[in-house]
Design a protein around this motif. Structure first.
Motif, PDB file in Angstrom:
ATOM      1  N   PHE A 276    -111.471 -33.608 -54.215  1.00 52.53           N
ATOM      2  CA  PHE A 276    -111.435 -33.906 -55.646  1.00 52.53           C
ATOM      3  C   PHE A 276    -110.194 -34.706 -55.985  1.00 52.53           C
ATOM      4  CE2 PHE A 276    -109.239 -29.986 -54.864  1.00 52.53           C
ATOM      5  CZ  PHE A 276    -108.141 -29.996 -55.704  1.00 52.53           C
ATOM      6  N   CYS A 277    -110.182 -35.253 -57.199  1.00 54.59           N
ATOM      7  CA  CYS A 277    -109.014 -35.944 -57.743  1.00 54.59           C
ATOM      8  C   CYS A 277    -108.266 -34.959 -58.619  1.00 54.59           C
ATOM      9  CB  CYS A 277    -109.452 -37.162 -58.559  1.00 54.59           C
ATOM     10  SG  CYS A 277    -108.069 -38.042 -59.331  1.00 54.59           S
ATOM     11  N   SER A 278    -106.956 -34.841 -58.423  1.00 58.36           N
ATOM     12  CA  SER A 278    -106.166 -33.862 -59.173  1.00 58.36           C
ATOM     13  C   SER A 278    -105.533 -34.432 -60.450  1.00 58.36           C
ATOM     14  CB  SER A 278    -105.076 -33.249 -58.285  1.00 58.36           C
ATOM     15  OG  SER A 278    -104.102 -34.211 -57.941  1.00 58.36           O
ATOM     16  N   PHE A 279    -105.796 -35.702 -60.764  1.00 60.86           N
ATOM     17  CA  PHE A 279    -105.322 -36.263 -62.031  1.00 60.86           C
ATOM     18  C   PHE A 279    -105.962 -35.438 -63.155  1.00 60.86           C
ATOM     19  CE2 PHE A 279    -104.972 -39.266 -65.526  1.00 60.86           C
ATOM     20  CZ  PHE A 279    -103.819 -39.996 -65.245  1.00 60.86           C
ATOM     21  N   PRO A 280    -105.208 -35.095 -64.203  1.00 63.00           N
ATOM     22  CA  PRO A 280    -105.748 -34.207 -65.249  1.00 63.00           C
ATOM     23  C   PRO A 280    -107.112 -34.654 -65.785  1.00 63.00           C
ATOM     24  CG  PRO A 280    -103.416 -34.534 -65.597  1.00 63.00           C
ATOM     25  CD  PRO A 280    -103.820 -35.473 -64.485  1.00 63.00           C
ATOM     26  N   GLY A 281    -108.057 -33.732 -65.745  1.00 67.60           N
ATOM     27  CA  GLY A 281    -109.399 -33.964 -66.250  1.00 67.60           C
ATOM     28  C   GLY A 281    -110.352 -34.670 -65.310  1.00 67.60           C
TER      29      GLY A 281
ATOM     30  N   GLY B 219     -97.096 -36.416 -58.665  1.00 73.74           N
ATOM     31  CA  GLY B 219     -98.421 -36.910 -58.302  1.00 73.74           C
ATOM     32  C   GLY B 219     -99.536 -35.939 -58.635  1.00 73.74           C
ATOM     33  N   TYR B 220     -99.294 -35.092 -59.628  1.00 74.78           N
ATOM     34  CA  TYR B 220    -100.260 -34.080 -60.051  1.00 74.78           C
ATOM     35  C   TYR B 220    -100.718 -33.192 -58.888  1.00 74.78           C
ATOM     36  CZ  TYR B 220    -100.312 -36.450 -64.500  1.00 74.78           C
ATOM     37  OH  TYR B 220     -99.935 -37.003 -65.703  1.00 74.78           O
ATOM     38  N   LEU B 221     -99.719 -32.757 -58.105  1.00 77.18           N
ATOM     39  CA  LEU B 221     -99.950 -31.757 -57.060  1.00 77.18           C
ATOM     40  C   LEU B 221     -98.712 -30.884 -56.947  1.00 77.18           C
ATOM     41  CD1 LEU B 221    -101.728 -33.522 -54.060  1.00 77.18           C
ATOM     42  CD2 LEU B 221    -102.599 -31.635 -55.437  1.00 77.18           C
ATOM     43  N   LYS B 222     -98.932 -29.587 -56.908  1.00 81.26           N
ATOM     44  CA  LYS B 222     -97.842 -28.649 -56.701  1.00 81.26           C
ATOM     45  C   LYS B 222     -97.260 -28.893 -55.307  1.00 81.26           C
ATOM     46  CE  LYS B 222     -97.082 -23.689 -56.228  1.00 81.26           C
ATOM     47  NZ  LYS B 222     -97.755 -22.381 -56.226  1.00 81.26           N
TER      48      LYS B 222
ATOM     49  N   ILE C 294    -101.788 -29.896 -62.795  1.00 81.51           N
ATOM     50  CA  ILE C 294    -101.445 -30.349 -64.147  1.00 81.51           C
ATOM     51  C   ILE C 294    -100.023 -29.916 -64.483  1.00 81.51           C
ATOM     52  CG2 ILE C 294    -101.981 -30.058 -66.599  1.00 81.51           C
ATOM     53  CD1 ILE C 294    -104.960 -29.838 -65.696  1.00 81.51           C
ATOM     54  N   ALA C 295     -99.696 -28.687 -64.134  1.00 82.75           N
ATOM     55  CA  ALA C 295     -98.344 -28.177 -64.397  1.00 82.75           C
ATOM     56  C   ALA C 295     -97.294 -28.938 -63.588  1.00 82.75           C
ATOM     57  CB  ALA C 295     -98.273 -26.684 -64.078  1.00 82.75           C
ATOM     58  N   ALA C 296     -97.658 -29.420 -62.402  1.00 83.34           N
ATOM     59  CA  ALA C 296     -96.714 -30.170 -61.556  1.00 83.34           C
ATOM     60  C   ALA C 296     -96.335 -31.494 -62.217  1.00 83.34           C
ATOM     61  CB  ALA C 296     -97.315 -30.415 -60.181  1.00 83.34           C
TER      62      ALA C 296
END
Length: 150
Positions: free
Chosen positions: A134-139, A94-97, A87-89
């Motif tokens: 899992f999917c790293s898109f927020p929520g 692409g919502y991944l560090k 989320i912070a990325a």
């Protein structure tokens, strides 16, 4: 002579077919949709596979900005921390560090109608360890997750 040759050919074809049927399937396809769901909650990787490929297909219609999906693999113990850092990325990454060592493999973030694949070496997996995709898109990871068994 012809009869024996025919029997030999049948035997060779039968052995070849049985051998190929017994070979490990070292890839899978996972579908993601606009209802924040994967079409599977478990993937089993045969220990004879040296590499494993996951094909991700976003079968929905919504764009990446509103309903983007990816496929991320990490140890189960790392999922919450990876998701928080994702989320912070932000969307730009692409919502991944970037270069997150806890991420074993991942696809890019996809919008409806898009596809991507990732291949990873199974030497990164250990028998008996718990892995989650899992999917790293927020929520999304609360609903879009599953277990990978090795």
């Amino acid at each position: 002579m012809t009869k024996n040759l025919f029997r030999s050919a049948i035997l060779i074809v039968s052995v070849a077919l049985v051998g190929s049927a017994a070979a490990a399937d070292c890839e899978t396809t996972v579908e993601a949709n606009d209802a924040m769901q994967y079409n599977t909650s478990e993937i089993t990787v045969d220990q004879s596979c040296q590499e494993f490929t996951v094909h991700l297909k976003h079968v929905g219609k919504l764009p990446v900005a509103s309903m983007g999906h990816n496929w991320v693999l990490s140890k189960t113990a790392d999922v919450e921390a990876v998701s928080k850092d994702a989320i912070a990325a932000g969307a730009g990454d692409g919502y991944l560090k970037a270069d997150d060592s806890r991420v074993i493999a991942h696809t890019k973030l996809l919008g409806g109608g898009e596809e991507d694949s990732v291949t990873f070496e199974t030497s990164k997996l250990k028998s008996g360890e718990d892995y989650e995709f899992f999917c790293s898109f927020p929520g999304h990871h609360a609903l879009m997750k599953g277990h990978l068994k090795f």
